[in-house]
Design a protein around this motif. Structure first.
Motif: not given
Ligand SMILES: Nc1ncnc2c1ncn2[C@@H]1O[C@H](COP(=O)(O)OP(=O)(O)OP(=O)(O)O)[C@@H](O)[C@H]1O
Length: 484
Positions: A119-121, A124-126, A145-152, A402-404, A433-438
């Motif tokens: 829904n919203a960035p 890091i995305q923003e 931080q891990s799981g904060t959406g860097k990949t996206a 890894i994002d599970v 950081g494999r837990t507590g994602r986003f």
């Molecule tokens: N803007 C967003 N809104 C909702 N969910 C999101 C958003 N961006 C990313 N996610 C979800 O958050 C999870 C973590 O994102 P991502 O794997 O990109 O994190 P990361 O920062 O690359 O993590 P790591 O440091 O472990 O590599 C994923 O499941 C992804 O689909």
């Protein structure tokens, strides 16, 4: 969006295998922490996560008063409403002041993002996307931080830069393991759902290209060994035509010898190319090196105290013997009724031993390490993703990226240490950081089996300045009795 998953279980590539396996033994020297202070016990403070879980968890019978049991039985999942609240909190790394509409993204990509349920960035995305999408293109060294959406963030930038009319590789993304390369490819596939003309090619172990072939795909995602092979030996694509170069888990790519040499060799052959480096951690020396490598880059750094996430609650269990350690795992196993767990061991040998013993004792667990072949590794990870097994016993090969989604618990059976047996704080942060994602809640439990391990734990705690609470082994025993 067509991605090339086919034929990647063909012939073995020993060089790539050897390099990929190095990741299991990643050793970025841990820094010395400040003075040690005693570990804090959980409190009744309303801000304390444990207290929070207690009040939220209305379904638990009053008799089940154990902390561990409560932790593991609580659904550590955020609803979309809770996520919305988190994203409005300016202190959260997921905070965003803008919407995807405010970002300079093509309409098809926004459609892809919304189709993924975003829904919203995040922060890091923003902040990264306007830099990454600016003209002329800018280089970026980013930490979040891990799981904060860097990949996206980098996937959106990669997709935005592709010119589908040009049928050759224009974007190159390097990952340290092929599981991560495949996972990133999946994100490209999902986000690029409405750009079907953009094609992806995986340069990973056991993918091969016949001599004389010229790749026509627009994006290459791969591991450094295979990409080096394709760029310099097979010559199936031209590094000089790459417009975007992304180094995921950039710090480990720079700090691990084989990967370092290959990544730098690739980087040196690029011309007029936008370079982006992403990771949750950068050791000081690695950051210095990165800044020298890309002198004109915009650098987004976190303060040390911001690196670890408050939504991952950290604990330790004191164990007096190897039997105690095994017992703690066997007990924890009994309480994993929701979510999933990843258990990290320092060596393949320990991981194999632990998995074998647990299976022998009637538990269902999965095992993944670098010695397994490609098809086994992917099969194990897919089964874990699908919750066929709720516990994955593994090594550092799974520590990064890894994002599970359903992983609610990370256990460090062995604490991560470097070659000098010092605390490997970076690997610790990636593992938990494999837990507590986003924005989800997560739990990390460390097994401490003696004074040396306690020193390692104290170093990690002092390095990040976050409490690691003690879980009483008696509680665990008590739980067992309650459970039977
Ligand atoms: N803007 C967003 N809104 C909702 N969910 C999101 C958003 N961006 C990313 N996610 C979800 O958050 C999870 C973590 O994102 P991502 O794997 O990109 O994190 P990361 O920062 O690359 O993590 P790591 O440091 O472990 O590599 C994923 O499941 C992804 O689909």
């Amino acid at each position: 969006m067509a991605s090339n998953y086919s034929n990647w279980v063909d012939a073995a590539d020993e060089q790539e295998k050897a390099l990929a396996n190095q990741v299991e033994n990643i050793a970025i020297a841990g820094k010395n922490g400040s003075e040690e202070s005693p570990a804090e016990a959980p409190t009744n403070d309303p801000d304390d996560p444990v207290a929070e879980i207690k009040t939220e968890d209305k379904d638990l019978p009053a008799s089940e008063k154990s902390l561990l049991q409560k932790l593991l039985r609580t659904k550590l999942v955020q609803s979309s409403k809770q996520l919305e609240i988190i994203q409005k909190d300016p202190t959260s790394p997921l905070f965003s002041a803008t919407s995807f509409e405010d970002l300079p993204l093509r309409p098809e990509l926004k459609k892809g993002v919304y189709a993924m349920g975003f829904n919203a960035p995040s922060r890091i995305q923003e902040s990264a996307l306007p830099i990454l999408l600016s003209e002329p293109p800018q280089n970026l060294i980013a930490q979040s931080q891990s799981g904060t959406g860097k990949t996206a963030a980098f996937v959106l930038a990669m997709l935005s830069r592709v010119n589908p009319a040009l049928n050759y590789p224009q974007v190159l993304c390097l990952s340290p393991t092929y599981e991560l390369a495949i996972q990133t490819g999946k994100v490209v596939e999902q986000m690029g759902k409405f750009c079907p003309e953009i094609k992806v090619r995986f340069a990973i172990r056991q993918e091969s290209v016949p001599q004389g072939t010229k790749l026509t795909e627009h994006i290459i995602i791969g591991t450094p060994g295979k990409v080096t092979d394709w760029a310099f030996r097979t010559r199936c694509f031209d590094l000089g035509k790459i417009a975007v170069f992304c180094l995921d888990e950039a710090d480990v790519m720079i700090a691990t010898q084989g990967y370092h040499d290959q990544s730098i060799k690739i980087h040196r052959s690029l011309k007029n190319c936008q370079t982006m480096l992403f990771s949750a951690t950068y050791d000081i020396d690695v950051m210095r090196f990165a800044e020298k490598l890309i002198p004109d880059a915009t650098v987004m750094r976190l303060k040390r105290e911001e690196e670890s996430l408050d939504n991952i609650k950290q604990y330790y269990i004191e164990c007096n013997s190897p039997e105690d350690k095994y017992q703690a795992i066997a007990t924890i196993y009994g309480f994993i009724t929701v979510g999933g767990a990843m258990i990290f061991c320092q060596t393949r040998r320990t991981a194999t031993w632990l998995a074998t013993k647990l299976v022998k004792d009637g538990h269902s667990v999965a095992l993944l390490h670098g010695e397994l072949d490609v098809s086994q590794r992917i099969d194990v990870l897919n089964r874990f993703r699908g919750s066929h097994e709720k516990i994955l016993i593994t090594t550092n090969v799974m520590a990064r990226g890894i994002d599970v989604e359903q992983v609610t618990l990370v256990v460090n059976y062995d604490l991560p240490t470097d070659m000098n047996h010092q605390a490997d704080c970076e690997t610790y942060l990636h593992r938990i950081g494999r837990t507590g994602r986003f924005g989800k809640m997560g739990i990390a439990i460390n097994l401490v089996d003696g004074p040396k391990t306690m020193v390692v734990l104290s170093r990690i705690r002092d390095h990040f300045g976050k409490p690691i609470h003690k879980l009483n082994i008696d509680d665990v025993t008590e739980l067992e009795q309650l459970e039977s």
